[in-house]
Design an enzyme around this catalytic site. Structure first.
Site, short mmCIF file in Angstrom:
data_model
loop_
_atom_site.label_atom_id
_atom_site.label_comp_id
_atom_site.label_asym_id
_atom_site.label_seq_id
_atom_site.Cartn_x
_atom_site.Cartn_y
_atom_site.Cartn_z
N LYS A 1 38.52 36.56 41.90
CA LYS A 1 37.17 36.25 41.37
C LYS A 1 36.94 36.93 40.03
CE LYS A 1 35.05 37.83 45.06
NZ LYS A 1 36.24 38.27 45.83
N ARG B 1 27.25 37.25 49.87
CA ARG B 1 28.33 37.45 50.83
C ARG B 1 27.85 37.70 52.25
NH1 ARG B 1 31.56 41.25 47.11
NH2 ARG B 1 33.10 41.55 48.74
N ARG C 1 47.01 46.57 42.36
CA ARG C 1 45.96 46.44 41.34
C ARG C 1 45.59 47.79 40.71
NH1 ARG C 1 40.26 43.68 42.70
NH2 ARG C 1 40.23 45.25 44.36
N ARG D 1 41.69 51.46 42.72
CA ARG D 1 40.33 51.44 43.24
C ARG D 1 40.27 52.11 44.61
NH1 ARG D 1 37.28 45.68 42.81
NH2 ARG D 1 36.91 46.00 45.03
N ARG E 1 38.04 45.05 54.70
CA ARG E 1 37.29 44.15 53.81
C ARG E 1 37.59 42.68 54.15
NH1 ARG E 1 39.40 46.28 48.39
NH2 ARG E 1 38.33 44.50 47.47
P1 AP5 Z 1 40.71 40.27 41.18
O1 AP5 Z 1 40.40 39.31 40.10
O2 AP5 Z 1 40.36 41.70 40.99
O3 AP5 Z 1 40.13 39.72 42.58
P2 AP5 Z 1 38.67 39.78 43.18
O4 AP5 Z 1 38.52 38.55 44.02
O5 AP5 Z 1 37.66 40.00 42.09
O6 AP5 Z 1 38.87 41.04 44.10
P3 AP5 Z 1 37.87 42.20 44.49
O7 AP5 Z 1 38.70 43.13 45.34
O8 AP5 Z 1 37.21 42.77 43.29
O9 AP5 Z 1 36.87 41.41 45.37
P4 AP5 Z 1 35.84 41.97 46.35
O10 AP5 Z 1 35.03 40.76 46.64
O11 AP5 Z 1 36.39 42.66 47.54
O12 AP5 Z 1 35.20 43.14 45.51
P5 AP5 Z 1 33.78 43.38 44.91
O13 AP5 Z 1 33.98 44.19 43.70
O14 AP5 Z 1 32.98 42.12 44.83
O15 AP5 Z 1 42.27 40.13 41.50
C1 AP5 Z 1 42.91 40.98 42.44
C2 AP5 Z 1 44.33 41.34 41.94
O16 AP5 Z 1 45.11 40.14 41.92
C3 AP5 Z 1 44.38 41.88 40.50
O17 AP5 Z 1 45.36 42.87 40.42
C4 AP5 Z 1 44.74 40.65 39.65
O18 AP5 Z 1 45.43 41.01 38.47
C5 AP5 Z 1 45.61 39.87 40.61
N1 AP5 Z 1 45.50 38.43 40.42
C6 AP5 Z 1 44.37 37.70 40.17
N2 AP5 Z 1 44.66 36.40 40.09
C7 AP5 Z 1 45.99 36.29 40.32
C8 AP5 Z 1 46.90 35.20 40.40
N3 AP5 Z 1 46.50 33.92 40.21
N4 AP5 Z 1 48.20 35.46 40.67
C9 AP5 Z 1 48.64 36.73 40.86
N5 AP5 Z 1 47.83 37.82 40.78
C10 AP5 Z 1 46.53 37.60 40.53
O19 AP5 Z 1 33.09 44.26 46.07
C11 AP5 Z 1 33.53 45.58 46.36
C12 AP5 Z 1 32.58 46.21 47.39
O20 AP5 Z 1 31.23 46.26 46.85
C13 AP5 Z 1 32.42 45.43 48.70
O21 AP5 Z 1 33.45 45.75 49.62
C14 AP5 Z 1 31.02 45.91 49.14
O22 AP5 Z 1 31.08 47.17 49.74
C15 AP5 Z 1 30.25 46.00 47.84
N6 AP5 Z 1 29.55 44.73 47.50
C16 AP5 Z 1 29.79 43.96 46.40
N7 AP5 Z 1 28.99 42.87 46.40
C17 AP5 Z 1 28.22 42.96 47.53
C18 AP5 Z 1 27.25 42.12 48.11
N8 AP5 Z 1 26.90 40.95 47.54
N9 AP5 Z 1 26.68 42.52 49.28
C19 AP5 Z 1 27.02 43.67 49.86
N10 AP5 Z 1 27.97 44.52 49.39
C20 AP5 Z 1 28.58 44.16 48.23
#
Ligand code: AP5
Length: 230
Positions: free
Chosen positions: A14, A104, A143, A175, A186
C-alpha cells in the site's frame, strides 16, 4: 477530483503504491499508520515527532505505542477523529486524496461512508491489493524504513543503519512491528477485523482488485488500468 482508498493486508505494498499514485494523480496521501507512528515516536521521547503528532492524540501516545507494538488496532474513535480532521484540512486545489491503511474495521468503514455523505465529498474508488501470505512474510522480514521521513526501501538494496536514500537525513531501521510474531498477529487481525470492512465499502463504492505481486511499477500500471476501466 479522484479520491482513493488503498486496501490490502500488511505488506501488500500500500505504501509503495501510494507513493506512485500520489505523484501520478496529485493526491494528498493520508496514511494513518505513518501518522500513528509519529505519535509512537513522540511517546518514545522524540521531540520532533511530538510536534508532528496531532495534538488530540498526544496524550494517548503511550497507549497508541503499546497497541502498535502488539500488532493490534488503535481504537476506532481515535482513528476516525484523526481522519476527519485530516480530510477537513486538505487544500481544495489538490487533485483528491488517497487513504492508505484506513478504514480497517467495519465501524471505521461505516464512519467514513457517513463522513463522506455529510460533507458531500466525491465518492472514492477502492483499490484492493492482493498478495499471498507467504510473500507478505518474506517482504516484511526484509523491509527497512527511514526513521525520519518513513520512506520504504526495497528489500536487499540497503542495509540497516544506512542513510535514507529519500530524505538523506534519517537512518534506515527495521520497523518495530515487523518482527515475525507481530507480523503474524497483524495478518490475523487483518483477516478478522479488516477484511469484513471491504463488504461495507463494496456496498457504496467501486472496487478495483489487482494482483500485487511482481515488479512494483507493473503493479502500479495494473492499478491505473483498473481505475481507467468504466
Ligand atoms: P509496503 O509498501 O510498506 O506495504 P504496506 O502494505 O504499506 O505495509 P504496511 O506494513 O505498512 O501495512 P500495514 O497496513 O500493516 O501498516 P500501517 O502502517 O497501515 O511494502 C512492504 C514491503 O514490500 C516493502 O519492503 C516494499 O519495498 C516491498 N514491496 C512492495 N511492493 C512490492 C512488490 N510489488 N514486489 C516486491 N516487494 C514489494 O499500520 C501499522 C499499525 O498502525 C497497525 O498495525 C495499527 O496498529 C495502526 N493503524 C494504522 N492504521 C490504523 C487504523 N485505520 N485503525 C487502527 N489502527 C491503525
Amino acid at each position: 477530483m479522484l479520491n482513493l482508498i488503498l486496501f490490502g493486508p500488511p505488506g501488500s505494498g500500500k505504501g509503495t503504491q501510494a507513493e506512485r499514485l500520489v505523484q501520478r494523480f496529485s493526491l494528498e496521501h493520508v496514511s494513518t499508520g505513518n501518522i500513528l507512528r509519529l505519535c509512537r515516536r513522540a511517546a518514545a521521547g522524540d521531540a520532533a515527532a511530538r510536534s508532528d503528532c496531532p495534538p488530540a492524540l498526544l496524550d494517548q501516545a503511550d497507549r497508541i505505542a503499546a497497541i502498535m507494538d502488539r500488532g493490534e488496532l488503535v481504537p476506532d474513535d481515535l482513528v476516525l477523529g484523526l481522519v476527519g480532521d485530516v480530510l477537513a484540512g486538505i487544500p481544495a486545489d489538490r487533485g483528491g486524496w488517497l487513504l492508505d491503511g484506513f478504514p480497517r474495521t467495519v465501524p471505521q468503514a461505516e464512519g467514513l461512508v457517513a463522513l463522506i455523505g455529510e460533507r458531500g465529498l466525491a465518492a472514492p474508488a477502492v483499490v484492493v491489493i492482493e498478495v499471498p501470505d507467504a510473500e507478505i512474510v518474506r517482504r516484511l522480514s526484509g523491509r527497512l524504513v527511514c526513521d525520519r521521513c518513513q520512506a520504504v526501501t526495497v528489500a536487499g538494496e540497503h542495509a540497516e543503519g544506512d542513510p535514507c536514500p529519500a530524505c538523506g537525513e534519517g537512518r534506515l531501521v527495521v520497523r518495530d512491528d515487523d518482527r515475525p510474531e507481530t507480523v503474524r498477529r497483524r495478518l490475523a487481525v487483518y483477516r478478522a477485523q479488516t477484511e469484513p470492512a471491504l463488504a461495507v465499502l463494496r456496498r457504496h463504492y467501486r472496487v478495483v482488485t489487482v494482483d500485487g505481486t511482481g515488479d512494483p511499477d507493473a503493479v502500479a500500471e495494473r492499478i491505473a488500468a483498473g481505475l481507467a476501466e468504466r
